[in-house]
Write a protein that holds these residues in place. Structure first.
Motif, PDB file in Angstrom:
ATOM      1  N   ILE A 179       5.618 -15.670  -9.240  1.00 42.60           N
ATOM      2  CA  ILE A 179       6.166 -14.780 -10.270  1.00 42.60           C
ATOM      3  C   ILE A 179       7.443 -14.162  -9.683  1.00 42.60           C
ATOM      4  CG2 ILE A 179       5.716 -12.817 -11.801  1.00 42.60           C
ATOM      5  CD1 ILE A 179       2.693 -13.341 -11.331  1.00 42.60           C
ATOM      6  N   PRO A 180       8.583 -14.859  -9.789  1.00 39.45           N
ATOM      7  CA  PRO A 180       9.823 -14.403  -9.148  1.00 39.45           C
ATOM      8  C   PRO A 180      10.235 -12.975  -9.500  1.00 39.45           C
ATOM      9  CG  PRO A 180      10.070 -16.651  -9.938  1.00 39.45           C
ATOM     10  CD  PRO A 180       8.744 -16.145 -10.460  1.00 39.45           C
ATOM     11  N   LEU A 181       9.851 -12.482 -10.646  1.00 38.53           N
ATOM     12  CA  LEU A 181      10.167 -11.107 -11.016  1.00 38.53           C
ATOM     13  C   LEU A 181       9.636 -10.116  -9.985  1.00 38.53           C
ATOM     14  CD1 LEU A 181      11.245  -9.026 -13.090  1.00 38.53           C
ATOM     15  CD2 LEU A 181       9.004  -9.168 -14.202  1.00 38.53           C
ATOM     16  N   THR A 182       8.516 -10.438  -9.351  1.00 40.81           N
ATOM     17  CA  THR A 182       7.938  -9.520  -8.365  1.00 40.81           C
ATOM     18  C   THR A 182       8.878  -9.328  -7.178  1.00 40.81           C
ATOM     19  OG1 THR A 182       6.677 -11.269  -7.225  1.00 40.81           O
ATOM     20  CG2 THR A 182       5.569 -10.110  -9.028  1.00 40.81           C
ATOM     21  N   ALA A 183       9.566 -10.389  -6.778  1.00 38.99           N
ATOM     22  CA  ALA A 183      10.539 -10.271  -5.681  1.00 38.99           C
ATOM     23  C   ALA A 183      11.757  -9.487  -6.147  1.00 38.99           C
ATOM     24  CB  ALA A 183      10.929 -11.651  -5.175  1.00 38.99           C
ATOM     25  N   ALA A 184      12.228  -9.772  -7.351  1.00 38.20           N
ATOM     26  CA  ALA A 184      13.405  -9.076  -7.884  1.00 38.20           C
ATOM     27  C   ALA A 184      13.144  -7.576  -8.020  1.00 38.20           C
ATOM     28  CB  ALA A 184      13.791  -9.666  -9.236  1.00 38.20           C
ATOM     29  N   MET A 185      11.918  -7.204  -8.352  1.00 36.47           N
ATOM     30  CA  MET A 185      11.555  -5.786  -8.481  1.00 36.47           C
ATOM     31  C   MET A 185      11.293  -5.135  -7.123  1.00 36.47           C
ATOM     32  SD  MET A 185       8.983  -5.712 -11.783  1.00 36.47           S
ATOM     33  CE  MET A 185       8.653  -3.938 -11.611  1.00 36.47           C
ATOM     34  N   GLY A 186      11.207  -5.951  -6.053  1.00 38.48           N
ATOM     35  CA  GLY A 186      10.919  -5.418  -4.728  1.00 38.48           C
ATOM     36  C   GLY A 186       9.473  -5.021  -4.544  1.00 38.48           C
ATOM     37  N   ILE A 187       8.583  -5.658  -5.275  1.00 39.17           N
ATOM     38  CA  ILE A 187       7.161  -5.293  -5.232  1.00 39.17           C
ATOM     39  C   ILE A 187       6.550  -5.650  -3.879  1.00 39.17           C
ATOM     40  CG2 ILE A 187       4.877  -5.839  -6.187  1.00 39.17           C
ATOM     41  CD1 ILE A 187       6.241  -6.015  -8.933  1.00 39.17           C
ATOM     42  N   ARG A 188       5.792  -4.683  -3.357  1.00 37.88           N
ATOM     43  CA  ARG A 188       5.030  -4.868  -2.122  1.00 37.88           C
ATOM     44  C   ARG A 188       3.554  -4.656  -2.425  1.00 37.88           C
ATOM     45  NH1 ARG A 188       6.127  -0.653   1.329  1.00 37.88           N
ATOM     46  NH2 ARG A 188       4.823  -1.727   2.821  1.00 37.88           N
ATOM     47  N   VAL A 189       2.714  -5.420  -1.749  1.00 39.34           N
ATOM     48  CA  VAL A 189       1.269  -5.229  -1.857  1.00 39.34           C
ATOM     49  C   VAL A 189       0.876  -4.256  -0.748  1.00 39.34           C
ATOM     50  CG1 VAL A 189      -0.999  -6.320  -1.779  1.00 39.34           C
ATOM     51  CG2 VAL A 189       0.941  -7.536  -2.821  1.00 39.34           C
ATOM     52  N   ILE A 190       0.344  -3.126  -1.141  1.00 38.76           N
ATOM     53  CA  ILE A 190      -0.027  -2.078  -0.191  1.00 38.76           C
ATOM     54  C   ILE A 190      -1.481  -2.216   0.248  1.00 38.76           C
ATOM     55  CG2 ILE A 190      -0.233   0.431   0.143  1.00 38.76           C
ATOM     56  CD1 ILE A 190       2.675  -0.665  -0.087  1.00 38.76           C
ATOM     57  N   GLN A 191      -2.363  -2.551  -0.686  1.00 41.75           N
ATOM     58  CA  GLN A 191      -3.796  -2.622  -0.376  1.00 41.75           C
ATOM     59  C   GLN A 191      -4.469  -3.668  -1.249  1.00 41.75           C
ATOM     60  OE1 GLN A 191      -5.796   1.191  -0.329  1.00 41.75           O
ATOM     61  NE2 GLN A 191      -7.749   0.263  -0.903  1.00 41.75           N
ATOM     62  N   THR A 192      -5.370  -4.438  -0.634  1.00 39.74           N
ATOM     63  CA  THR A 192      -6.165  -5.432  -1.370  1.00 39.74           C
ATOM     64  C   THR A 192      -7.644  -5.285  -1.043  1.00 39.74           C
ATOM     65  OG1 THR A 192      -5.875  -7.077   0.380  1.00 39.74           O
ATOM     66  CG2 THR A 192      -4.302  -7.144  -1.442  1.00 39.74           C
ATOM     67  N   GLY A 193      -8.090  -4.075  -0.899  1.00 37.43           N
ATOM     68  CA  GLY A 193      -9.479  -3.824  -0.512  1.00 37.43           C
ATOM     69  C   GLY A 193     -10.487  -4.187  -1.578  1.00 37.43           C
ATOM     70  N   PRO A 194     -11.763  -4.128  -1.217  1.00 40.31           N
ATOM     71  CA  PRO A 194     -12.831  -4.501  -2.142  1.00 40.31           C
ATOM     72  C   PRO A 194     -12.991  -3.536  -3.314  1.00 40.31           C
ATOM     73  CG  PRO A 194     -13.756  -3.639  -0.110  1.00 40.31           C
ATOM     74  CD  PRO A 194     -12.260  -3.744   0.101  1.00 40.31           C
ATOM     75  N   GLU A 195     -12.422  -2.342  -3.209  1.00 38.90           N
ATOM     76  CA  GLU A 195     -12.570  -1.368  -4.291  1.00 38.90           C
ATOM     77  C   GLU A 195     -11.277  -1.078  -5.038  1.00 38.90           C
ATOM     78  OE1 GLU A 195     -14.417   2.103  -2.657  1.00 38.90           O
ATOM     79  OE2 GLU A 195     -16.129   0.971  -1.919  1.00 38.90           O
ATOM     80  N   LEU A 196     -10.128  -1.346  -4.422  1.00 35.94           N
ATOM     81  CA  LEU A 196      -8.859  -0.929  -5.011  1.00 35.94           C
ATOM     82  C   LEU A 196      -7.732  -1.871  -4.599  1.00 35.94           C
ATOM     83  CD1 LEU A 196      -7.801   1.532  -6.682  1.00 35.94           C
ATOM     84  CD2 LEU A 196      -7.170   2.565  -4.496  1.00 35.94           C
ATOM     85  N   LEU A 197      -6.869  -2.180  -5.557  1.00 33.35           N
ATOM     86  CA  LEU A 197      -5.667  -2.952  -5.284  1.00 33.35           C
ATOM     87  C   LEU A 197      -4.475  -2.052  -5.621  1.00 33.35           C
ATOM     88  CD1 LEU A 197      -5.027  -6.592  -5.666  1.00 33.35           C
ATOM     89  CD2 LEU A 197      -3.345  -5.083  -6.683  1.00 33.35           C
ATOM     90  N   ILE A 198      -3.503  -1.994  -4.707  1.00 32.19           N
ATOM     91  CA  ILE A 198      -2.336  -1.127  -4.909  1.00 32.19           C
ATOM     92  C   ILE A 198      -1.059  -1.929  -4.698  1.00 32.19           C
ATOM     93  CG2 ILE A 198      -1.105   0.948  -4.173  1.00 32.19           C
ATOM     94  CD1 ILE A 198      -3.784   1.985  -3.045  1.00 32.19           C
ATOM     95  N   LEU A 199      -0.158  -1.851  -5.681  1.00 34.08           N
ATOM     96  CA  LEU A 199       1.177  -2.427  -5.580  1.00 34.08           C
ATOM     97  C   LEU A 199       2.184  -1.287  -5.580  1.00 34.08           C
ATOM     98  CD1 LEU A 199       1.033  -5.371  -8.171  1.00 34.08           C
ATOM     99  CD2 LEU A 199       0.464  -5.414  -5.727  1.00 34.08           C
ATOM    100  N   GLU A 200       3.340  -1.535  -4.960  1.00 33.11           N
ATOM    101  CA  GLU A 200       4.390  -0.519  -4.883  1.00 33.11           C
ATOM    102  C   GLU A 200       5.748  -1.169  -5.117  1.00 33.11           C
ATOM    103  OE1 GLU A 200       4.594   2.809  -1.712  1.00 33.11           O
ATOM    104  OE2 GLU A 200       5.908   1.209  -0.949  1.00 33.11           O
ATOM    105  N   ALA A 201       6.674  -0.422  -5.710  1.00 33.39           N
ATOM    106  CA  ALA A 201       8.033  -0.907  -5.933  1.00 33.39           C
ATOM    107  C   ALA A 201       9.024   0.236  -5.731  1.00 33.39           C
ATOM    108  CB  ALA A 201       8.166  -1.485  -7.342  1.00 33.39           C
ATOM    109  N   PRO A 202      10.219  -0.088  -5.230  1.00 39.48           N
ATOM    110  CA  PRO A 202      11.236   0.944  -5.030  1.00 39.48           C
ATOM    111  C   PRO A 202      11.977   1.256  -6.325  1.00 39.48           C
ATOM    112  CG  PRO A 202      12.070  -1.165  -4.289  1.00 39.48           C
ATOM    113  CD  PRO A 202      10.635  -1.389  -4.709  1.00 39.48           C
TER     114      PRO A 202
END
Length: 155
Positions: A22-45
């Motif tokens: 999904i190239p848009l994720t790179a263009a937005m600068g998205i980073r994966v912060i957490q992929t744990g069993p209870e919570l998934l967190i994405l971050e963007a600048p």
């Protein structure tokens, strides 16, 4: 659902997958912060997602939680040993407050009961739907955006 996320779903690997597929994720600068069993967190600048008011563009505030839910369901498929596709069927976002900096979207992983039902349908019909929710926290700690979406997995 497993108690630990497999190495294939470590934040770096999931981020690479998202940027490649999904190239848009790179263009937005998205980073994966957490992929744990209870919570998934994405971050963007803010910078690549800024609008004319100096806040995060509304489309980016819809995209990040959509992707958090997508990634949570896709990792669930991988954990279950299934090779499939995830698509969004329907989504809604409630914008509560402007966001003025780096922003995150969190998606709680589904309960074991919901996951079991989902996998039963997926194995039976080769397609299953799951409703997921995500929040983009605001500066005050209250939600700036509340997102809900219906996603379909096909194997």
């Amino acid at each position: 659902m497993s108690d630990s996320v497999p190495a294939s779903m470590a934040p770096t690997r999931l981020e690479q997958f998202l940027h490649a597929k999904i190239p848009l994720t790179a263009a937005m600068g998205i980073r994966v912060i957490q992929t744990g069993p209870e919570l998934l967190i994405l971050e963007a600048p803010l910078a690549p997602n800024i609008n004319h008011l100096g806040t995060v563009f509304g489309g980016a505030l819809h995209t990040l939680p959509t992707l958090a839910c997508y990634a949570a369901l896709w990792t669930l498929l991988v954990e279950g040993g299934l090779d499939g596709h995830v698509v969004v069927k329907e989504s809604h976002a409630h914008y509560r407050a402007p966001v003025r900096g780096t922003f995150r979207a969190t998606c709680a992983r589904p309960s074991p009961e919901l996951t079991a039902t989902f996998f039963d349908e997926l194995r039976r019909f080769k397609k299953a739907r799951m409703d997921l929710h995500s929040v983009v926290p605001g500066a005050s700690g209250k939600p700036a955006v509340e997102f809900s979406g219906s996603f379909v997995a096909v194997v």
